[in-house]
Design a protein around this motif. Sequence first.
Motif, short mmCIF file in Angstrom:
data_model
loop_
_atom_site.label_atom_id
_atom_site.label_comp_id
_atom_site.label_asym_id
_atom_site.label_seq_id
_atom_site.Cartn_x
_atom_site.Cartn_y
_atom_site.Cartn_z
N LEU A 200 -3.38 40.66 -41.69
CA LEU A 200 -3.14 41.82 -42.57
C LEU A 200 -4.47 42.48 -42.92
N LEU A 201 -4.44 43.80 -43.03
CA LEU A 201 -5.54 44.51 -43.67
C LEU A 201 -5.00 44.96 -45.02
N VAL A 202 -5.67 44.51 -46.06
CA VAL A 202 -5.21 44.74 -47.43
C VAL A 202 -6.28 45.53 -48.17
N ASP A 203 -5.88 46.51 -48.97
CA ASP A 203 -6.93 47.18 -49.75
C ASP A 203 -7.19 46.40 -51.03
N LYS B 225 -6.90 47.04 -53.98
CA LYS B 225 -5.94 47.19 -55.08
C LYS B 225 -4.70 46.34 -54.83
N GLY B 226 -4.64 45.71 -53.65
CA GLY B 226 -3.51 44.81 -53.39
C GLY B 226 -2.40 45.41 -52.57
N PHE B 227 -2.69 46.51 -51.86
CA PHE B 227 -1.66 47.12 -51.02
C PHE B 227 -1.91 46.79 -49.55
N VAL B 228 -0.84 46.58 -48.80
CA VAL B 228 -0.96 46.31 -47.37
C VAL B 228 -1.25 47.62 -46.64
N LEU B 229 -2.33 47.66 -45.88
CA LEU B 229 -2.64 48.85 -45.09
C LEU B 229 -2.09 48.71 -43.67
N SER B 230 -2.12 47.49 -43.17
CA SER B 230 -1.67 47.25 -41.81
C SER B 230 -1.33 45.77 -41.68
N HIS B 231 -0.32 45.45 -40.90
CA HIS B 231 -0.07 44.02 -40.67
C HIS B 231 0.53 43.78 -39.29
N LYS B 232 0.19 42.65 -38.75
CA LYS B 232 0.69 42.26 -37.43
C LYS B 232 1.09 40.78 -37.50
N ASP C 144 -13.89 48.42 -49.34
CA ASP C 144 -12.56 48.78 -49.85
C ASP C 144 -11.41 47.92 -49.37
N SER C 145 -11.65 47.07 -48.37
CA SER C 145 -10.49 46.32 -47.88
C SER C 145 -10.83 44.90 -47.46
N LEU C 146 -9.79 44.16 -47.16
CA LEU C 146 -9.93 42.73 -46.86
C LEU C 146 -9.08 42.39 -45.64
N LEU C 147 -9.69 41.70 -44.68
CA LEU C 147 -8.92 41.21 -43.55
C LEU C 147 -8.39 39.83 -43.92
N THR C 148 -7.10 39.65 -43.79
CA THR C 148 -6.44 38.41 -44.20
C THR C 148 -5.76 37.79 -42.99
N LEU C 149 -6.13 36.58 -42.67
CA LEU C 149 -5.57 35.91 -41.51
C LEU C 149 -4.93 34.59 -41.92
N ILE C 150 -3.73 34.35 -41.43
CA ILE C 150 -3.01 33.12 -41.76
C ILE C 150 -2.72 32.41 -40.43
#
Lengths: 196, 161
Positions: B33-36, B38-45, B102-108
Amino acid sequence: MSTINFAAREINCKIVYYGPGMSGKTTNLKHVFSKVPGHLRGEMVSLATEDERTLFFDFLPLDLGTVQGFKTRFHLYTVPGQVFYNASRKLILRGVDGIVFVADSAPNRLRANAESMRNLRENLQEHGIDVRDVPIVLQVNKRDLPDALPTDMIRSVIDPKGELQMFEAMSDKGVGVFETLKTVSRLVLERLSQNK
Amino acid sequence: MIEPSLALYGDAFERVDQLIQDLLETTGVRYGLLVDRKGFVLSHKEALWAPRPPALDSVATLVASNAAATAALANMLGERTFSEQIHQGENGTLYVESVGTDSLLTLIFDASVPLGKVKVYAKKSITQIAAILEELKDIPPVQLGEDFSQGANALLDDLLG
Protein backbone atom coordinates in the motif's frame (compact mmCIF):
# COMPACT_ATOMS: atom_id res chain seq x y z
CA MET A 1 -7.04 19.94 2.77
CA SER A 2 -8.75 16.74 1.74
CA THR A 3 -6.82 14.04 -0.06
CA ILE A 4 -7.93 13.85 -3.68
CA ASN A 5 -6.94 10.80 -5.68
CA PHE A 6 -7.84 11.58 -9.27
CA ALA A 7 -6.85 8.29 -10.71
CA ALA A 8 -8.76 6.23 -8.17
CA ARG A 9 -11.50 8.90 -8.31
CA GLU A 10 -11.59 9.28 -4.53
CA ILE A 11 -11.91 12.25 -2.19
CA ASN A 12 -11.16 11.72 1.49
CA CYS A 13 -11.94 14.18 4.27
CA LYS A 14 -10.88 14.02 7.92
CA ILE A 15 -13.18 15.12 10.73
CA VAL A 16 -11.94 15.17 14.33
CA TYR A 17 -14.09 15.17 17.47
CA TYR A 18 -12.34 17.28 20.09
CA GLY A 19 -13.23 18.22 23.66
CA PRO A 20 -12.52 17.47 27.32
CA GLY A 21 -12.30 13.95 28.74
CA MET A 22 -15.60 12.09 29.16
CA SER A 23 -17.59 14.70 27.21
CA GLY A 24 -19.00 12.08 24.83
CA LYS A 25 -16.73 12.10 21.77
CA THR A 26 -16.46 8.32 21.50
CA THR A 27 -20.19 7.98 22.21
CA ASN A 28 -20.88 10.17 19.16
CA LEU A 29 -18.87 7.81 16.97
CA LYS A 30 -20.45 4.71 18.49
CA HIS A 31 -23.90 6.08 17.70
CA VAL A 32 -22.96 6.82 14.09
CA PHE A 33 -21.47 3.33 13.81
CA SER A 34 -24.64 1.73 15.17
CA LYS A 35 -27.03 3.65 12.91
CA VAL A 36 -25.28 3.87 9.55
CA PRO A 37 -25.87 0.79 7.36
CA GLY A 38 -22.92 -1.60 7.22
CA HIS A 39 -22.23 -1.09 3.50
CA LEU A 40 -21.71 2.65 4.07
CA ARG A 41 -19.20 2.41 6.88
CA GLY A 42 -16.03 0.56 7.69
CA GLU A 43 -14.86 -1.04 10.90
CA MET A 44 -14.63 1.13 14.00
CA VAL A 45 -11.14 1.08 15.48
CA SER A 46 -10.79 2.10 19.14
CA LEU A 47 -7.44 2.47 20.83
CA ALA A 48 -8.62 2.69 24.42
CA THR A 49 -7.43 1.81 27.91
CA GLU A 50 -8.92 -1.07 29.90
CA ASP A 51 -11.44 1.28 31.48
CA GLU A 52 -12.57 2.43 28.04
CA ARG A 53 -10.90 5.83 28.07
CA THR A 54 -9.52 6.78 24.67
CA LEU A 55 -5.77 6.32 24.72
CA PHE A 56 -4.88 7.36 21.17
CA PHE A 57 -8.00 7.69 19.02
CA ASP A 58 -11.22 6.14 17.76
CA PHE A 59 -11.62 5.86 14.02
CA LEU A 60 -14.65 5.31 11.82
CA PRO A 61 -14.67 5.56 8.01
CA LEU A 62 -17.94 6.61 6.34
CA ASP A 63 -18.78 6.35 2.64
CA LEU A 64 -20.85 9.25 1.42
CA GLY A 65 -21.23 7.88 -2.09
CA THR A 66 -20.15 9.05 -5.54
CA VAL A 67 -20.28 12.76 -6.35
CA GLN A 68 -19.40 13.86 -9.89
CA GLY A 69 -17.58 10.59 -10.39
CA PHE A 70 -15.60 10.86 -7.14
CA LYS A 71 -16.11 8.31 -4.39
CA THR A 72 -16.33 10.62 -1.36
CA ARG A 73 -15.37 9.46 2.11
CA PHE A 74 -15.23 10.88 5.59
CA HIS A 75 -12.82 9.58 8.17
CA LEU A 76 -14.09 10.35 11.68
CA TYR A 77 -11.62 10.48 14.56
CA THR A 78 -11.85 11.26 18.25
CA VAL A 79 -8.95 12.52 20.32
CA PRO A 80 -8.19 11.45 23.89
CA GLY A 81 -9.69 14.17 26.09
CA GLN A 82 -7.58 13.78 29.18
CA VAL A 83 -5.13 16.64 29.66
CA PHE A 84 -1.98 14.50 29.79
CA TYR A 85 -2.57 12.95 26.33
CA ASN A 86 -1.78 16.15 24.50
CA ALA A 87 0.98 14.62 22.36
CA SER A 88 -1.57 12.22 20.88
CA ARG A 89 -4.11 14.99 20.30
CA LYS A 90 -1.56 16.97 18.34
CA LEU A 91 -0.79 14.01 16.08
CA ILE A 92 -4.44 13.33 15.32
CA LEU A 93 -5.06 16.93 14.25
CA ARG A 94 -2.63 16.46 11.40
CA GLY A 95 -4.48 16.92 8.11
CA VAL A 96 -7.82 17.73 9.74
CA ASP A 97 -10.53 19.16 7.48
CA GLY A 98 -13.26 19.78 10.06
CA ILE A 99 -13.73 19.68 13.84
CA VAL A 100 -16.63 18.89 16.15
CA PHE A 101 -15.99 20.36 19.59
CA VAL A 102 -17.93 18.28 22.12
CA ALA A 103 -18.56 20.26 25.31
CA ASP A 104 -19.82 18.81 28.59
CA SER A 105 -22.90 20.41 30.23
CA ALA A 106 -21.94 19.41 33.79
CA PRO A 107 -21.23 22.41 36.06
CA ASN A 108 -17.94 20.94 37.26
CA ARG A 109 -16.70 20.63 33.64
CA LEU A 110 -17.02 24.26 32.61
CA ARG A 111 -13.33 24.96 33.15
CA ALA A 112 -12.38 21.73 31.36
CA ASN A 113 -14.40 22.88 28.33
CA ALA A 114 -12.58 26.21 28.27
CA GLU A 115 -9.17 24.60 28.68
CA SER A 116 -9.86 22.08 25.95
CA MET A 117 -10.80 24.84 23.48
CA ARG A 118 -7.67 26.75 24.37
CA ASN A 119 -5.67 23.55 23.89
CA LEU A 120 -7.28 23.08 20.45
CA ARG A 121 -6.27 26.60 19.40
CA GLU A 122 -2.71 26.03 20.62
CA ASN A 123 -2.39 22.65 18.91
CA LEU A 124 -3.73 24.01 15.62
CA GLN A 125 -1.30 26.89 15.89
CA GLU A 126 1.56 24.41 16.23
CA HIS A 127 0.45 22.97 12.90
CA GLY A 128 0.53 26.53 11.53
CA ILE A 129 -3.24 26.91 11.38
CA ASP A 130 -5.51 29.65 12.62
CA VAL A 131 -8.56 28.22 14.38
CA ARG A 132 -10.74 30.41 12.14
CA ASP A 133 -9.46 28.63 9.04
CA VAL A 134 -10.96 25.25 9.97
CA PRO A 135 -14.71 24.50 9.94
CA ILE A 136 -15.72 23.92 13.59
CA VAL A 137 -19.12 22.98 14.96
CA LEU A 138 -19.92 23.15 18.66
CA GLN A 139 -21.91 20.32 20.24
CA VAL A 140 -23.11 20.93 23.79
CA ASN A 141 -23.59 17.40 25.08
CA LYS A 142 -25.33 15.79 28.08
CA ARG A 143 -28.26 18.20 27.99
CA ASP A 144 -30.30 15.72 30.03
CA LEU A 145 -28.18 16.16 33.16
CA PRO A 146 -30.42 17.48 35.96
CA ASP A 147 -27.93 20.24 36.72
CA ALA A 148 -26.89 20.98 33.14
CA LEU A 149 -25.57 24.51 32.74
CA PRO A 150 -27.36 26.87 30.35
CA THR A 151 -25.90 26.64 26.83
CA ASP A 152 -25.16 30.38 26.85
CA MET A 153 -22.89 29.97 29.83
CA ILE A 154 -21.03 27.07 28.19
CA ARG A 155 -20.73 28.92 24.91
CA SER A 156 -19.37 32.01 26.67
CA VAL A 157 -16.21 30.15 27.72
CA ILE A 158 -15.69 28.29 24.43
CA ASP A 159 -17.01 30.61 21.76
CA PRO A 160 -17.55 34.02 23.38
CA LYS A 161 -18.24 35.77 20.06
CA GLY A 162 -20.91 33.22 19.15
CA GLU A 163 -19.28 32.42 15.81
CA LEU A 164 -19.75 28.66 15.79
CA GLN A 165 -22.89 26.75 14.85
CA MET A 166 -24.11 25.06 18.00
CA PHE A 167 -26.11 21.89 18.61
CA GLU A 168 -27.52 20.57 21.85
CA ALA A 169 -27.05 16.84 22.22
CA MET A 170 -27.54 13.74 24.32
CA SER A 171 -25.11 11.54 22.46
CA ASP A 172 -25.82 8.42 24.54
CA LYS A 173 -29.41 8.60 23.23
CA GLY A 174 -28.35 9.68 19.75
CA VAL A 175 -29.95 13.11 20.07
CA GLY A 176 -28.10 15.78 18.10
CA VAL A 177 -25.40 13.40 16.86
CA PHE A 178 -26.33 13.26 13.17
CA GLU A 179 -27.25 16.96 13.04
CA THR A 180 -23.79 17.88 14.28
CA LEU A 181 -22.00 15.53 11.89
CA LYS A 182 -24.09 16.66 8.95
CA THR A 183 -23.31 20.32 9.59
CA VAL A 184 -19.56 19.88 9.93
CA SER A 185 -19.53 17.65 6.84
CA ARG A 186 -21.40 20.33 4.88
CA LEU A 187 -18.91 22.98 5.92
CA VAL A 188 -16.00 20.75 4.87
CA LEU A 189 -17.58 20.04 1.48
CA GLU A 190 -18.26 23.74 0.91
CA ARG A 191 -14.62 24.56 1.53
CA LEU A 192 -13.57 21.73 -0.73
CA SER A 193 -15.75 23.15 -3.51
CA GLN A 194 -14.29 26.59 -2.98
CA ASN A 195 -10.83 25.01 -3.14
CA LYS A 196 -9.69 26.44 0.20
CA MET B 1 -5.32 24.66 4.31
CA ILE B 2 -3.67 22.49 6.93
CA GLU B 3 -1.60 20.16 4.84
CA PRO B 4 -0.98 19.91 1.14
CA SER B 5 -3.27 17.36 -0.41
CA LEU B 6 -1.73 14.57 -2.41
CA ALA B 7 -3.44 14.44 -5.76
CA LEU B 8 -2.53 11.44 -7.86
CA TYR B 9 -3.37 11.89 -11.52
CA GLY B 10 -3.92 9.15 -14.09
CA ASP B 11 -0.49 8.54 -15.53
CA ALA B 12 1.32 9.06 -12.22
CA PHE B 13 -1.11 6.78 -10.45
CA GLU B 14 -0.61 4.05 -13.02
CA ARG B 15 3.16 4.29 -12.68
CA VAL B 16 2.99 4.13 -8.89
CA ASP B 17 0.59 1.22 -9.11
CA GLN B 18 2.90 -0.60 -11.51
CA LEU B 19 5.93 -0.05 -9.27
CA ILE B 20 4.09 -1.56 -6.30
CA GLN B 21 2.90 -4.46 -8.47
CA ASP B 22 6.47 -5.12 -9.65
CA LEU B 23 7.70 -4.99 -6.07
CA LEU B 24 5.13 -7.59 -5.03
CA GLU B 25 6.10 -9.89 -7.88
CA THR B 26 9.84 -9.55 -7.26
CA THR B 27 9.75 -10.08 -3.51
CA GLY B 28 6.74 -12.31 -2.80
CA VAL B 29 5.09 -9.66 -0.62
CA ARG B 30 1.40 -10.27 0.02
CA TYR B 31 -0.02 -6.70 0.18
CA GLY B 32 1.54 -3.39 -0.79
CA LEU B 33 0.00 0.00 0.00
CA LEU B 34 0.98 3.60 -0.51
CA VAL B 35 -0.58 5.53 2.34
CA ASP B 36 -0.51 9.27 2.89
CA ARG B 37 0.50 10.66 6.26
CA LYS B 38 -3.09 11.56 7.08
CA GLY B 39 -4.01 7.88 6.93
CA PHE B 40 -5.63 7.60 3.51
CA VAL B 41 -4.85 4.84 1.01
CA LEU B 42 -3.39 6.31 -2.19
CA SER B 43 -2.73 3.03 -3.95
CA HIS B 44 -2.83 -0.64 -3.07
CA LYS B 45 -1.95 -3.93 -4.69
CA GLU B 46 -2.27 -7.51 -3.54
CA ALA B 47 -0.63 -10.69 -4.78
CA LEU B 48 -2.87 -12.89 -6.91
CA TRP B 49 -2.58 -15.74 -4.43
CA ALA B 50 -3.23 -13.57 -1.37
CA PRO B 51 -6.39 -14.01 0.70
CA ARG B 52 -8.80 -11.13 1.12
CA PRO B 53 -6.88 -8.29 2.82
CA PRO B 54 -7.85 -6.78 6.19
CA ALA B 55 -9.80 -3.48 6.18
CA LEU B 56 -7.41 -1.20 4.30
CA ASP B 57 -8.90 1.98 5.76
CA SER B 58 -8.02 0.75 9.22
CA VAL B 59 -4.58 -0.46 8.18
CA ALA B 60 -3.79 2.93 6.60
CA THR B 61 -5.01 4.89 9.62
CA LEU B 62 -3.05 2.79 12.09
CA VAL B 63 0.11 2.85 9.96
CA ALA B 64 -0.02 6.65 9.55
CA SER B 65 -0.76 7.21 13.25
CA ASN B 66 2.02 4.85 14.23
CA ALA B 67 4.40 6.69 11.89
CA ALA B 68 3.34 10.02 13.40
CA ALA B 69 3.91 8.74 16.93
CA THR B 70 7.28 7.29 15.90
CA ALA B 71 8.31 10.59 14.31
CA ALA B 72 7.37 12.43 17.51
CA LEU B 73 9.54 10.00 19.47
CA ALA B 74 12.40 10.54 17.02
CA ASN B 75 12.20 14.30 17.59
CA MET B 76 12.26 13.81 21.35
CA LEU B 77 15.39 11.73 20.95
CA GLY B 78 17.09 14.33 18.79
CA GLU B 79 16.54 12.51 15.49
CA ARG B 80 14.94 14.16 12.46
CA THR B 81 12.83 11.06 11.93
CA PHE B 82 12.87 7.27 12.03
CA SER B 83 12.38 6.45 8.37
CA GLU B 84 11.30 2.83 8.72
CA GLN B 85 9.22 0.65 11.01
CA ILE B 86 9.38 -3.12 11.16
CA HIS B 87 6.86 -5.21 13.09
CA GLN B 88 7.62 -8.92 13.04
CA GLY B 89 5.12 -11.48 14.24
CA GLU B 90 5.07 -15.25 14.26
CA ASN B 91 3.54 -15.57 10.82
CA GLY B 92 4.44 -12.39 9.06
CA THR B 93 5.92 -8.92 8.95
CA LEU B 94 4.64 -5.39 8.51
CA TYR B 95 7.27 -3.11 6.99
CA VAL B 96 6.71 0.64 6.62
CA GLU B 97 9.09 3.12 5.06
CA SER B 98 8.74 6.84 4.31
CA VAL B 99 8.37 7.93 0.71
CA GLY B 100 9.45 11.56 0.70
CA THR B 101 7.67 13.70 3.28
CA ASP B 102 4.03 12.95 2.49
CA SER B 103 3.54 9.23 2.20
CA LEU B 104 4.45 5.78 3.46
CA LEU B 105 5.06 2.54 1.62
CA THR B 106 3.48 -0.29 3.60
CA LEU B 107 4.31 -3.90 2.85
CA ILE B 108 2.78 -6.96 4.49
CA PHE B 109 4.40 -10.33 3.91
CA ASP B 110 4.71 -13.87 5.25
CA ALA B 111 7.49 -15.12 7.51
CA SER B 112 8.89 -17.13 4.58
CA VAL B 113 9.82 -13.92 2.73
CA PRO B 114 13.29 -12.63 3.71
CA LEU B 115 13.11 -9.16 5.25
CA GLY B 116 16.49 -8.19 3.79
CA LYS B 117 15.30 -8.86 0.27
CA VAL B 118 12.14 -6.82 0.80
CA LYS B 119 14.13 -3.90 2.18
CA VAL B 120 16.57 -3.85 -0.73
CA TYR B 121 13.86 -3.86 -3.39
CA ALA B 122 11.57 -1.54 -1.42
CA LYS B 123 14.28 1.13 -1.25
CA LYS B 124 14.64 0.98 -5.05
CA SER B 125 10.88 1.34 -5.53
CA ILE B 126 10.70 4.17 -2.99
CA THR B 127 13.24 6.22 -4.91
CA GLN B 128 11.14 5.83 -8.06
CA ILE B 129 7.81 6.52 -6.33
CA ALA B 130 9.22 9.58 -4.56
CA ALA B 131 10.32 10.99 -7.93
CA ILE B 132 6.79 10.54 -9.32
CA LEU B 133 5.20 12.22 -6.27
CA GLU B 134 7.69 15.08 -6.59
CA GLU B 135 6.51 15.71 -10.18
CA LEU B 136 2.97 16.09 -8.89
CA LYS B 137 3.81 18.92 -6.53
CA ASP B 138 3.75 21.47 -9.33
CA ILE B 139 0.29 20.52 -10.58
CA PRO B 140 -2.29 23.27 -9.95
CA PRO B 141 -4.96 22.55 -7.33
CA VAL B 142 -8.16 20.91 -8.39
CA GLN B 143 -11.35 22.89 -9.00
CA LEU B 144 -14.45 21.02 -7.91
CA GLY B 145 -17.00 23.81 -8.00
CA GLU B 146 -20.47 24.44 -6.62
CA ASP B 147 -22.02 21.42 -8.35
CA PHE B 148 -19.83 19.12 -6.31
CA SER B 149 -20.98 20.70 -3.06
CA GLN B 150 -24.64 20.43 -4.05
CA GLY B 151 -24.32 16.81 -5.12
CA ALA B 152 -22.47 15.91 -1.94
CA ASN B 153 -25.08 17.65 0.23
CA ALA B 154 -27.85 15.60 -1.36
CA LEU B 155 -25.91 12.44 -0.48
CA LEU B 156 -25.38 13.72 3.06
CA ASP B 157 -29.15 13.98 3.44
CA ASP B 158 -29.47 10.36 2.31
CA LEU B 159 -26.75 9.16 4.68
CA LEU B 160 -27.55 11.14 7.82
CA GLY B 161 -31.21 12.05 7.35
